[in-house]
Structure formats: C-alpha cells, structure tokens
Scaffold this active site. Structure first.
Site, PDB file in Angstrom:
ATOM      1  N   LYS A   1       0.773  -0.895  -0.215  1.00  0.00           N
ATOM      2  CA  LYS A   1      -0.544  -0.252  -0.230  1.00  0.00           C
ATOM      3  C   LYS A   1       0.783   0.998   0.110  1.00  0.00           C
ATOM      4  O   LYS A   1       0.584   2.159  -0.851  1.00  0.00           O
ATOM      5  CB  LYS A   1      -0.620  -0.055   1.101  1.00  0.00           C
ATOM      6  CG  LYS A   1      -1.544  -1.323   1.411  1.00  0.00           C
ATOM      7  CD  LYS A   1      -2.285  -1.717  -0.192  1.00  0.00           C
ATOM      8  CE  LYS A   1      -3.301  -2.873  -0.358  1.00  0.00           C
ATOM      9  NZ  LYS A   1      -3.873  -3.101  -1.466  1.00  0.00           N
TER      10      LYS A   1
ATOM     11  N   LYS B   1      -1.898   3.256   8.815  1.00  0.00           N
ATOM     12  CA  LYS B   1      -2.130   1.903   8.315  1.00  0.00           C
ATOM     13  C   LYS B   1      -0.687   1.206   7.780  1.00  0.00           C
ATOM     14  O   LYS B   1       0.384   1.891   7.512  1.00  0.00           O
ATOM     15  CB  LYS B   1      -2.484   2.178   6.579  1.00  0.00           C
ATOM     16  CG  LYS B   1      -4.172   2.824   6.710  1.00  0.00           C
ATOM     17  CD  LYS B   1      -4.776   3.079   5.470  1.00  0.00           C
ATOM     18  CE  LYS B   1      -6.086   4.070   5.457  1.00  0.00           C
ATOM     19  NZ  LYS B   1      -6.461   4.025   4.471  1.00  0.00           N
TER      20      LYS B   1
ATOM     21  N   GLY C   1      -7.879  -3.106   2.958  1.00  0.00           N
ATOM     22  CA  GLY C   1      -9.693  -3.764   2.732  1.00  0.00           C
ATOM     23  C   GLY C   1      -9.674  -3.774   4.343  1.00  0.00           C
ATOM     24  O   GLY C   1     -10.508  -4.230   4.557  1.00  0.00           O
ATOM     25  N   GLY C   2      -9.030  -2.768   5.009  1.00  0.00           N
ATOM     26  CA  GLY C   2      -9.418  -2.664   6.970  1.00  0.00           C
ATOM     27  C   GLY C   2      -8.610  -3.240   7.709  1.00  0.00           C
ATOM     28  O   GLY C   2      -8.334  -2.631   8.871  1.00  0.00           O
TER      29      GLY C   2
ATOM     30  N   GLU D   1      -1.883   8.692   7.144  1.00  0.00           N
ATOM     31  CA  GLU D   1      -2.587   9.434   6.024  1.00  0.00           C
ATOM     32  C   GLU D   1      -3.697  10.436   7.120  1.00  0.00           C
ATOM     33  O   GLU D   1      -4.327  10.115   8.315  1.00  0.00           O
ATOM     34  CB  GLU D   1      -2.994   9.093   5.237  1.00  0.00           C
ATOM     35  CG  GLU D   1      -4.176   8.455   4.910  1.00  0.00           C
ATOM     36  CD  GLU D   1      -4.060   7.805   3.932  1.00  0.00           C
ATOM     37  OE1 GLU D   1      -3.555   7.672   3.134  1.00  0.00           O
ATOM     38  OE2 GLU D   1      -5.781   7.437   3.661  1.00  0.00           O
TER      39      GLU D   1
ATOM     40  N   HIS E   1     -17.101   5.186   0.408  1.00  0.00           N
ATOM     41  CA  HIS E   1     -16.494   4.590  -0.201  1.00  0.00           C
ATOM     42  C   HIS E   1     -16.780   4.250  -1.504  1.00  0.00           C
ATOM     43  O   HIS E   1     -18.117   3.676  -1.963  1.00  0.00           O
ATOM     44  CB  HIS E   1     -16.247   3.139   0.189  1.00  0.00           C
ATOM     45  CG  HIS E   1     -15.344   2.127  -0.422  1.00  0.00           C
ATOM     46  ND1 HIS E   1     -14.608   1.439  -0.058  1.00  0.00           N
ATOM     47  CD2 HIS E   1     -15.696   1.292  -1.690  1.00  0.00           C
ATOM     48  CE1 HIS E   1     -13.753   0.414  -0.919  1.00  0.00           C
ATOM     49  NE2 HIS E   1     -14.224   0.493  -1.989  1.00  0.00           N
TER      50      HIS E   1
ATOM     51  N   LYS F   1     -18.550  -5.874   2.215  1.00  0.00           N
ATOM     52  CA  LYS F   1     -19.742  -5.042   1.992  1.00  0.00           C
ATOM     53  C   LYS F   1     -20.259  -5.991   2.125  1.00  0.00           C
ATOM     54  O   LYS F   1     -20.790  -7.208   1.788  1.00  0.00           O
ATOM     55  CB  LYS F   1     -18.893  -5.170   0.724  1.00  0.00           C
ATOM     56  CG  LYS F   1     -18.028  -3.696   0.159  1.00  0.00           C
ATOM     57  CD  LYS F   1     -17.639  -3.847  -1.016  1.00  0.00           C
ATOM     58  CE  LYS F   1     -16.121  -2.701  -1.087  1.00  0.00           C
ATOM     59  NZ  LYS F   1     -15.954  -3.596  -2.615  1.00  0.00           N
TER      60      LYS F   1
ATOM     61  N   ASN G   1      -7.191  -3.004  -6.499  1.00  0.00           N
ATOM     62  CA  ASN G   1      -7.217  -4.293  -6.129  1.00  0.00           C
ATOM     63  C   ASN G   1      -7.546  -4.384  -7.596  1.00  0.00           C
ATOM     64  O   ASN G   1      -7.579  -3.905  -8.411  1.00  0.00           O
ATOM     65  CB  ASN G   1      -8.950  -4.045  -6.132  1.00  0.00           C
ATOM     66  CG  ASN G   1      -9.355  -3.712  -3.928  1.00  0.00           C
ATOM     67  OD1 ASN G   1      -8.485  -4.048  -3.898  1.00  0.00           O
ATOM     68  ND2 ASN G   1     -10.211  -3.439  -4.784  1.00  0.00           N
TER      69      ASN G   1
ATOM     70  N   ARG H   1      -7.997  -7.742  -9.339  1.00  0.00           N
ATOM     71  CA  ARG H   1      -8.647  -9.019  -9.251  1.00  0.00           C
ATOM     72  C   ARG H   1      -9.951  -8.178  -9.953  1.00  0.00           C
ATOM     73  O   ARG H   1     -11.146  -6.796  -9.955  1.00  0.00           O
ATOM     74  CB  ARG H   1      -9.304 -10.109  -7.917  1.00  0.00           C
ATOM     75  CG  ARG H   1      -9.781  -8.329  -6.819  1.00  0.00           C
ATOM     76  CD  ARG H   1     -10.262  -9.154  -5.848  1.00  0.00           C
ATOM     77  NE  ARG H   1     -11.123  -8.497  -4.372  1.00  0.00           N
ATOM     78  CZ  ARG H   1     -10.271  -7.683  -3.737  1.00  0.00           C
ATOM     79  NH1 ARG H   1      -9.897  -6.980  -3.997  1.00  0.00           N
ATOM     80  NH2 ARG H   1     -11.276  -6.837  -3.433  1.00  0.00           N
TER      81      ARG H   1
END
Ligand code: MV4
Length: 460
Positions: free
Chosen positions: A116, A158, A164-165, A200, A208, A237, A290, A292
């Site tokens: 990231k 982070k 993804g959290g 950040e 989102h 989600k 992402n 994918r």
C-alpha cells in the site's frame, strides 16, 4: 483465444467464470476440495480435479495443488476469481513461469498494488489525488508524530501490507501515536510478516467509491464508472450500487479522466478497481487499487452492458478493447445485496443444508449463486451464498425491485441476512441516497430519541 482454462476458485464466482468460458468456446477445468465435490462448478465443468481437504490452506490456497491440476489437465490459462490467491503476485508469477496465462494484471502490477505504500507513491506520481500524509513508509513512532503534527489530527496509521481495513489505527491526538504505532506495527508484522506502516489524515464520515478499470495489452484503457460500496460492516460489504448517488456526471467524467491518465502512466493491464474515499464535500482521494475481478462487478455489468468476465478473459488472451470510452454511458441503476449464510441479528455464520429454496426472478432480477435445494453451505469458507442484483431505469425503480425480490426469496434450513437487507433498503438515509460508511452502525444502534419538553410531559 485460450483452449482450456483452470478455474482456481469455488462457489458463485467459479460458476460465473465457467459460464463466461463456455460462451467463449473455452474448455473448463474445475478444482475443488473434498467438501465441494457436489458443487455446481464441479458438475458443469468439462473436467474436475480434487485438490485437497476442506481447509482452504490445503486446497484453494495451495499453489502446488493448483499448478499440478493445471499441468495434468493441459490448461493454457488460469482464472483466480476473487479472494484466495487472486492477488498473490508470487502465485501469478509461478503460473506464468509454467507457461500458463494468469488471467489478471501482470505479476509486477499485483505486487505494486499489494504494497500500500508503494501503491500510494505510484498513485501520486501518476496524478491521483491523495490525502495529506507520509511519503513512503514511516521509520519509527517519532516520524509518525512529526508527520501527524504537519497534517493535523485525526490521522490514521495503516499497514503497508494491510488493505481492506486490516491493520489500521485511528489517532485523535499526539498522546496516542507512540503506543498505537508500536501496537499496529507489531500486529502487522505478526499478520503479514511486514511491520511497515504509513499514515494519512483521517476522514471521519467517508463514502467508499470505487472506479472500474478495463485495460487491454495494447495501451487502451476505459473506465466503467463507479460503484458505491459504503454499506459495510467490519469491512465486509453488504450492498453495492451503481451509479453512486453521490457522483454527478461531471464528477464521474473528472474522476474517470484522472484515473485513465494514471492507469496509462502506470501501464495497467486487465481489469482493476481504484478505491477512493469521498468526504462530505465530494472531494475524493485514492485509497487502494484492487487487481482482481470483484464480488460486486455485476452492478457495473448491468449498468454499462458489458460482460466483465468475458472481457477480462479476452484481454488476458491479448485481444483488444472493443468499446471506446465515448460508448460507455450508464443506462440504468443497479443494486446488489450480498446474501450471506448468517444470523441477521448477531451476524454469526450459519452454515448447513438448504432444505427449501426458491429464488426471485422476473424483469431486472439477476441471481449469481451456487445454491440450490439440498446444497450444503460449508463452514470452511466465506458465508456468501448468493448475490441478488436488481436493475431498473432509475434508483427508485431499482430500490422497489430489490424489496420485491427480497420478499420473493425463500431459503430454508439456514439463517440468512435477507431480513437485514430489508432493514437497510427501508432505512430513510439509504432510501434518500444520503449515507456514508457509518450507515450499518446507525441502523444497528439508532441514536436515543431526544427528550423534548412535550415528550417529557407525555411520559414517552
Ligand atoms: C480510511 C478511512 C478514513 N480516513 N483512510 C477501510 C478499508 C481500507 N481500504 C481503508 N479504510 C479506511 N481508510 C482515511 N485516511 C476510513 C476507512 C474506513 C472505511 C473505508 C471504506 C469503507 C468502510 C470503512 C469503514 C471504516 C473505515
């Protein structure tokens, strides 16, 4: 075009990939754990190979078993689906080293976006807007403190290897940084084998919003607008929709132009999704990318009339994009409800046999599922049983259709979150399209009604 594709996944997405392959005239190889021998993807595939015991580690996450299955069946490409090994750069590289095509972006692209910190730097270089924060990874807690002072509180720490959290900590003032930095970094080291952190500014009430990218291997890139994914619980989600109620055509054009420029600069190929955070003022910031095909891809397919799986496979085979950006216009509104085998109140998993099953249908209703009467939902994998995707000419029609379809849905023998979906769809903020990532919390813990002099007098 490929002759034979090995589908390195299970459940509804394995079926989705298989159907796209069939329509392209490609032979299919299903792989399955011993627990999934009765699955539809196994029954419908041209060949099926058992790759191991139920636990994912020993089957769907086992590169050696998957590569051996590809080898013995003579597959010339491998589709990873989502989850499992879909964003594992080392696996993608092993697949390509064996002379098979990995249906996804190049391994280096997966590696870049998987880190990231590196992704954030690449995004900045490519002109995507970022939140103020650290350039590169933080050396130590002192550096975190220094940068937090510059960007202003609150800030979020982070993990570079997270996403993804996972591995995030919010710091509201200077006194929290030292402790939270150490905790977060140690947790990241234990979980991902990499304790690198970045920081950040923290956005309190974000939406989102993610942009669908489609790129061929000849330098052509288009985007298929955004998906609104703010209805989440613990980073899972629950409902996604396209278009986002918060994105105007002008904003979509602007975000799209910025994103396409960035993707060309980075040299992105195949399908991908750029995740943005949007604040109350409609300002958007790059969060992650992402690499994918995503669970929620169907809402984009419905709105833009493009088969993303077919396109993804075609592009991996070296074919060209057939659509121009100018031909890409949102023609409808689509909403996806993820139907999970879980308790609608506690959200605890509820695996077991489906004893009665009837799925909704009719105009504008699509159900992507591996479920049928007598299907057994396994305890070893995620609890997604079906994606109910409804499409209508506008949001209001789609909303009413979603409610109608949920009311038709019968799943007996296991608990599902269908009752919770109905609560979301009738929640005023959702109906108005005025919600952010706090919406599930707000539904579960409604604020105590304010005591007014009148209510006090009435004793209510
Ligand atoms: C954030 C944020 C607020 N400010 N970053 C969660 C998932 C991961 N991709 C990043 N996440 C967040 N990053 C800043 N600077 C809030 C979240 C976040 C969130 C984001 C999207 C959807 C749901 C969320 C729930 C909690 C926190």
């Amino acid at each position: 075009m490929f002759k034979k594709v090995l589908i390195a996944n299970r459940g509804e997405i394995a079926l989705r990939v298989l159907r796209a392959c069939k329509e392209l005239g490609i032979a299919t190889v299903a792989v399955h754990s011993t627990a999934d021998a009765e699955s539809l993807h196994v029954r419908f595939a041209d060949e099926a190979i058992c790759i191991g015991p139920p636990q994912s580690r020993e089957s769907y996450l086992n590169p050696r078993a998957l590569l051996a299955a590809a080898d013995v069946t003579g597959a010339d490409a491998l589709h990873p689906g989502y989850g499992f090994l879909s964003e594992n750069a080392e696996f993608a590289a092993m697949v390509e080293k064996m002379g098979l095509k990995f249906i996804g972006p190049r391994p280096e692209m997966i590696r870049l976006m998987g880190n990231k910190v590196a992704a954030r730097e690449a995004a900045e270089q490519a002109g995507l807007p970022l939140l103020p924060g650290a350039r590169g990874k933080l050396a130590d807690a002192e550096e975190a403190e220094r940068i937090a002072e510059q960007v202003g509180y609150p800030v979020i720490l982070k993990a570079a290897a997270g996403g993804g959290g996972r591995g995030m900590k919010i710091c509201r003032d200077r006194s929290q940084i030292r402790q939270l930095f150490e905790t977060a970094s140690n947790e990241a080291l234990a979980a991902f084998g990499d304790g690198s952190m970045y920081l950040e500014r923290y956005v309190e009430m974000p939406r989102h919003i993610e942009l669908q990218i489609v790129a061929d291997e000849h330098g052509n890139v288009i985007h298929l607008g955004e998906r609104e994914c703010s209805v989440q619980r613990r980073h899972q989600k629950l409902i996604e929709e396209s278009p986002s109620p918060a994105v105007t055509p002008e904003l979509r054009r602007e975000m799209g132009e910025v994103a396409l420029k960035a993707m060309r600069k980075i040299g992105y190929n195949n399908v991908g999704t750029i995740e943005f955070l949007m604040d109350e003022k409609g300002r958007y910031y790059f969060m992650e990318m992402n690499t994918r095909i995503q669970v929620e891809h169907p809402v984009t397919e419905q709105v833009y009339g493009l088969d993303l799986l077919r396109e993804q496979i075609r592009l991996a085979a070296g074919e060209r994009l057939e659509r121009s950006q100018a031909s890409v216009v949102p023609l409808a509104h689509s909403i996806e409800c993820r139907v999970n085998a879980e308790d609608p109140v506690t959200f605890a998993p509820s695996p077991g046999r489906i004893t009665g099953y009837h799925q909704p249908g009719g105009y504008g209703v699509r159900v992507d599922t591996m479920a049928y009467e007598q299907y057994k939902v396994q305890p070893y994998y995620d609890s997604l049983v079906a994606k109910l995707i409804v499409t209508g000419a506008n949001r209001e029609i789609a909303l009413r259709r979603a409610m109608r379809a949920l009311n038709e849905y019968v799943i007996e023998g296991i608990k599902t979150n269908i009752p919770f979906h109905k609560r979301v769809l009738t929640f005023p903020a959702f109906m108005a399209g005025q919600y952010d990532t706090r919406i599930v919390e707000q539904i579960l813990n409604p604020p105590a009604p304010e005591e007014t002099p009148a209510s006090k007098a009435a004793g209510t």
